[in-house]
Scaffold this active site. Structure first.
Site, PDB file in Angstrom:
ATOM      1  N   ASP A  12     -65.955 -22.625  24.277  1.00  0.00           N
ATOM      2  CA  ASP A  12     -65.483 -21.293  23.854  1.00  0.00           C
ATOM      3  C   ASP A  12     -65.331 -21.185  22.337  1.00  0.00           C
ATOM      4  OD1 ASP A  12     -65.184 -20.717  26.620  1.00  0.00           O
ATOM      5  OD2 ASP A  12     -63.240 -21.725  26.584  1.00  0.00           O
ATOM      6  N   LYS A  15     -70.007 -19.715  20.480  1.00  0.00           N
ATOM      7  CA  LYS A  15     -71.435 -20.055  20.354  1.00  0.00           C
ATOM      8  C   LYS A  15     -72.306 -18.839  20.633  1.00  0.00           C
ATOM      9  CE  LYS A  15     -71.084 -23.325  23.427  1.00  0.00           C
ATOM     10  NZ  LYS A  15     -69.635 -23.432  23.576  1.00  0.00           N
ATOM     11  N   GLY A  39     -70.108 -18.842  30.014  1.00  0.00           N
ATOM     12  CA  GLY A  39     -70.142 -17.380  30.064  1.00  0.00           C
ATOM     13  C   GLY A  39     -70.322 -16.803  28.679  1.00  0.00           C
ATOM     14  N   HIS A  40     -71.319 -15.942  28.521  1.00  0.00           N
ATOM     15  CA  HIS A  40     -71.523 -15.261  27.248  1.00  0.00           C
ATOM     16  C   HIS A  40     -71.359 -13.770  27.451  1.00  0.00           C
ATOM     17  CE1 HIS A  40     -74.152 -18.672  25.460  1.00  0.00           C
ATOM     18  NE2 HIS A  40     -72.867 -18.894  25.347  1.00  0.00           N
ATOM     19  N   GLN A 226     -70.466 -25.212  26.875  1.00  0.00           N
ATOM     20  CA  GLN A 226     -69.204 -25.964  26.760  1.00  0.00           C
ATOM     21  C   GLN A 226     -69.094 -26.588  25.354  1.00  0.00           C
ATOM     22  OE1 GLN A 226     -71.132 -26.929  29.908  1.00  0.00           O
ATOM     23  NE2 GLN A 226     -70.283 -25.013  30.598  1.00  0.00           N
TER      24      GLN A 226
HETATM   25  P1  IMP Z   1     -66.445 -27.503  35.416  1.00  0.00           P
HETATM   26  O1  IMP Z   1     -67.510 -27.557  34.378  1.00  0.00           O
HETATM   27  O2  IMP Z   1     -66.364 -26.177  36.116  1.00  0.00           O
HETATM   28  O3  IMP Z   1     -66.547 -28.666  36.381  1.00  0.00           O
HETATM   29  O4  IMP Z   1     -65.025 -27.689  34.701  1.00  0.00           O
HETATM   30  C1  IMP Z   1     -64.646 -28.893  34.059  1.00  0.00           C
HETATM   31  C2  IMP Z   1     -63.832 -28.618  32.815  1.00  0.00           C
HETATM   32  O5  IMP Z   1     -64.654 -27.995  31.839  1.00  0.00           O
HETATM   33  C3  IMP Z   1     -62.653 -27.666  33.044  1.00  0.00           C
HETATM   34  O6  IMP Z   1     -61.607 -28.049  32.166  1.00  0.00           O
HETATM   35  C4  IMP Z   1     -63.203 -26.320  32.603  1.00  0.00           C
HETATM   36  O7  IMP Z   1     -62.190 -25.449  32.173  1.00  0.00           O
HETATM   37  C5  IMP Z   1     -64.085 -26.750  31.447  1.00  0.00           C
HETATM   38  N1  IMP Z   1     -65.192 -25.825  31.192  1.00  0.00           N
HETATM   39  C6  IMP Z   1     -66.329 -25.695  31.897  1.00  0.00           C
HETATM   40  N2  IMP Z   1     -67.106 -24.745  31.356  1.00  0.00           N
HETATM   41  C7  IMP Z   1     -66.465 -24.276  30.290  1.00  0.00           C
HETATM   42  C8  IMP Z   1     -66.791 -23.293  29.309  1.00  0.00           C
HETATM   43  O8  IMP Z   1     -67.866 -22.672  29.301  1.00  0.00           O
HETATM   44  N3  IMP Z   1     -65.845 -23.107  28.337  1.00  0.00           N
HETATM   45  C9  IMP Z   1     -64.697 -23.818  28.286  1.00  0.00           C
HETATM   46  N4  IMP Z   1     -64.353 -24.740  29.173  1.00  0.00           N
HETATM   47  C10 IMP Z   1     -65.235 -24.968  30.176  1.00  0.00           C
END
Ligand code: IMP
Length: 426
Positions: A12, A15, A39-40, A226
Site C-alpha cells: 500500500d 504503487k 488492489g489498485h 504488496q
Molecule cells: P495474503 O496475501 O492474503 O495471504 O495476506 C498475507 C498478509 O499480506 C496479510 O498481512 C495481508 O494483510 C497482507 N497483504 C496482502 N496483500 C496486500 C496488499 O496488497 N497490501 C497490503 N497488505 C497486503
C-alpha cells in the site's frame, strides 16, 4: 528498457499511482506475483473502481497488460474485471495477455484460507490477517505440485481430473482437520470449464511475449504487488504473503532473466503502514496514528480494513532497498504529514540494550525492539500544489533529505496528492 516498480514497506505504498505515472508511455505493463489480494483504485467519470488482477495500465489504449506466470489468478475476478472495463468503454481485446503457466486460485483455496485463519485465531489468538483471497493455499498447491494452471483450462478432461483429485484431498482435510462440510466438485468443474470460453483469447505464453518485447526495444514496466516486508523469504515471516515481492520476483514471475532489468524503483510512503498481523516497530497506537489514518485515508483497498500507521522506519526501507537493489526511491503521500507539528524517523532499533544495525529475522527481537528515533520539526504548511522540490517548505526538504541519507538511495520523485500532476521531481 525494463523498469521494475516495487513497494519497500508492507504494501500500500501508492504503487498504483506511480505505475500509472511511469507507464504513460509504456508499451507493456506486467504483473508478476500475488493475486487478487492486491488492489489498485482507478477513477473513471468521477467514480472509483478497484482492479485486483488486471494492471491499471489497461486504461492506456497503447499499453499491453500482462498477467505473468508468477501470479495466482482467480479467474472469476479476471472475468469480472474484463466486464467492468468493458462497461467503462475500455477494450481489453488484444491488449490483455494471461500467462498459460500461471496457477489458478480455486474456490477451495479461499475456503482453506478462511478456515486456517479462524483456526489460528481460536488456537493462539493470533492470525496472519490474510485478505482471504486464497493466496496462501494457492501457492501451497503450486509448491506441492498439485496446482491447477491456466493451461489446464484449455484441456477439459485434464482440468476435470485435476479438480477431482484436488477436491478429494481437500475434502479429507476439511473433514479431518477442520470438521467442516465437504466441497462439491461438480459445481466447481462446471464453473472452471466455462472459463475456457471466456478467457481463451487472452491466454498465451507471456514469457515469450515479454522477452520478444525486450528484443524489440519496447518500454516495459514490471509492477510489483504488496511490499518487500511481505516477501515470503525476506519479510516478517510468517506474517507475510506467499510470493516474492522483492525485485527478484519480477524475473521469476515474468520469465525474463535478471540481467534484463535496467532499473529498480522502490516506492515508499513518507510514513509507515501495515495491514494484518505481525510486528511493526514504529506503530503509533494513539492519536497521532489515528490522525495519519484519517488524513491519509489508510483503509485497505481490498478488504477495507483500517491500516496500522506509524513513523517512517528507515531500518525497514534500507533492508528492503538492499534486498531488491533499488536504484531510485519515490516517496509518496508526503502531504499527509503537512500538519504534523513534529515528526520522527526511526534510524535503528535497540534490543536488550544493543543497537541492531540490521533488520532482524527473529520476530521476538523485532517485537521487543525499541525504535531509536530522530525527531524533526514539521512544516505545517500545505504541499499539495507545489510543483518543484525547491518550493517545498524547508522542513519538508530537510525531512526528505534525511530519509535519503538514512536509507542510502537517492529520491527521484515525491508525490503530494493522488493526482498524476501532484508529483515533484527531486
Ligand atoms: P495474503 O496475501 O492474503 O495471504 O495476506 C498475507 C498478509 O499480506 C496479510 O498481512 C495481508 O494483510 C497482507 N497483504 C496482502 N496483500 C496486500 C496488499 O496488497 N497490501 C497490503 N497488505 C497486503
Amino acid at each position: 528498457m525494463v523498469t521494475v516498480i516495487i513497494g519497500c514497506q508492507w504494501g500500500d505504498e501508492g504503487k498504483g499511482k506511480m505505475v500509472d505515472f511511469m507507464s504513460q508511455d509504456a508499451d507493456m505493463v506486467v504483473r508478476v506475483q500475488g493475486g487478487a489480494n492486491a488492489g489498485h483504485t482507478i477513477v473513471s467519470g468521477g467514480q472509483q473502481y478497484i482492479l485486483h488482477l488486471i494492471p491499471s495500465g489497461i486504461l492506456n489504449p497503447k499499453t499491453t497488460c500482462v498477467i505473468g506466470h508468477g501470479v495466482v489468478i482467480d479467474p472469476k475476478v479476471v472475468v469480472e474485471e474484463i466486464a467492468l472495463l468493458k462497461s467503462l468503454g475500455v477494450s481489453v481485446e488484444g491488449r490483455l495477455k494471461i500467462s498459460n503457466r500461471a496457477h489458478l486460485v480455486m474456490p477451495y483455496h479461499k475456503v482453506l484460507d478462511r478456515l486456517k485463519e479462524e483456526a489460528a485465531s481460536a488456537a493462539t489468538g493470533s492470525k496472519i490477517g490474510t485478505t482471504g483471497r486464497g493466496i496462501g493455499p494457492a501457492y501451497m498447491d503450486k509448491a506441492a505440485r498439485t496446482g491447477v494452471r491456466v493451461v489446464d483450462l484449455l484441456k477439459p478432461e485434464q482440468l476435470k481430473k485435476k479438480i477431482l483429485e484436488n477436491i478429494a484431498f481437500v475434502n479429507k482435510v476439511l473433514e479431518g482437520v477442520f470438521n467442516a462440510p465437504e466441497i462439491e466438485a461438480q459445481a466447481i468443474m462446471d464453473e472452471y470449464l466455462a472459463y475456457d470460453k471466456e478467457l481463451d483469447s487472452y491466454i498465451t505464453d507471456t514469457g515469450a511475449l515479454v522477452n520478444q518485447a525486450i528484443r524489440d526495444g519496447k518500454k516495459i514496466v514490471i509492477e510489483g504487488a504488496q511490499g518487500a516486508l511481505l516477501d515470503v523469504d525476506l519479510g516478517t515471516y510468517p506474517y507475510v504473503t506467499s510470493s516474492n515481492t522483492t525485485a527478484a520476483g519480477a524475473a521469476t514471475g515474468s520469465g525474463i532473466g535478471p540481467s534484463k532489468i535496467d532499473k529498480v524503483i522502490g516506492i515508499v510512503k513518507a510514513y509507515t503502514t501495515r495491514v494484518g498481523g505481525g510486528p511493526m516497530p514504529t506503530e503509533l497506537l494513539g492519536e497521532t496514528g489515528e490522525n495519519i489514518r484519517q488524513v491519509g485515508k489508510e483503509f485497505g483497498a481490498t478488504t477495507g480494513r483500517p491500516r496500522r500507521c506509524g513513523w517512517f522506519d528507515a531500518v525497514v526501507v534500507r533492508f528492503a532497498c538492499e534486498a531488491s537493489g533499488v536504484d531510485e526511491l519515490v516517496i509518496t503521500k508526503l502531504d499527509v504529514l503537512d500538519q504534523m507539528p513534529s515528526l520522527k524517523i526511526c534510524s535503528g532499533y535497540r534490543y536488550e540494550g544493543e543497537l541492531q544495525k540490521y533488520f532482524p529475522a527473529d520476530l521476538d527481537i523485532l517485537s521487543g525492539a525499541e525504535p531509536v528515533y530522530e525527531e524533526m520539526p514539521g512544516w505545517q504548511a500545505p504541499t499539495t500544489d507545489i510543483k518543484e522540490f525547491s518550493a517545498l517548505p524547508a522542513g519538508a526538504q530537510n525531512y526528505l533529505n534525511r530519509l535519503e541519507i538514512l536509507v542510502g538511495v537517492p529520491i527521484k520523485l515525491v508525490s503530494v496528492g493522488a493526482d498524476r500532476m501532484q508529483t515533484i521531481h527531486k
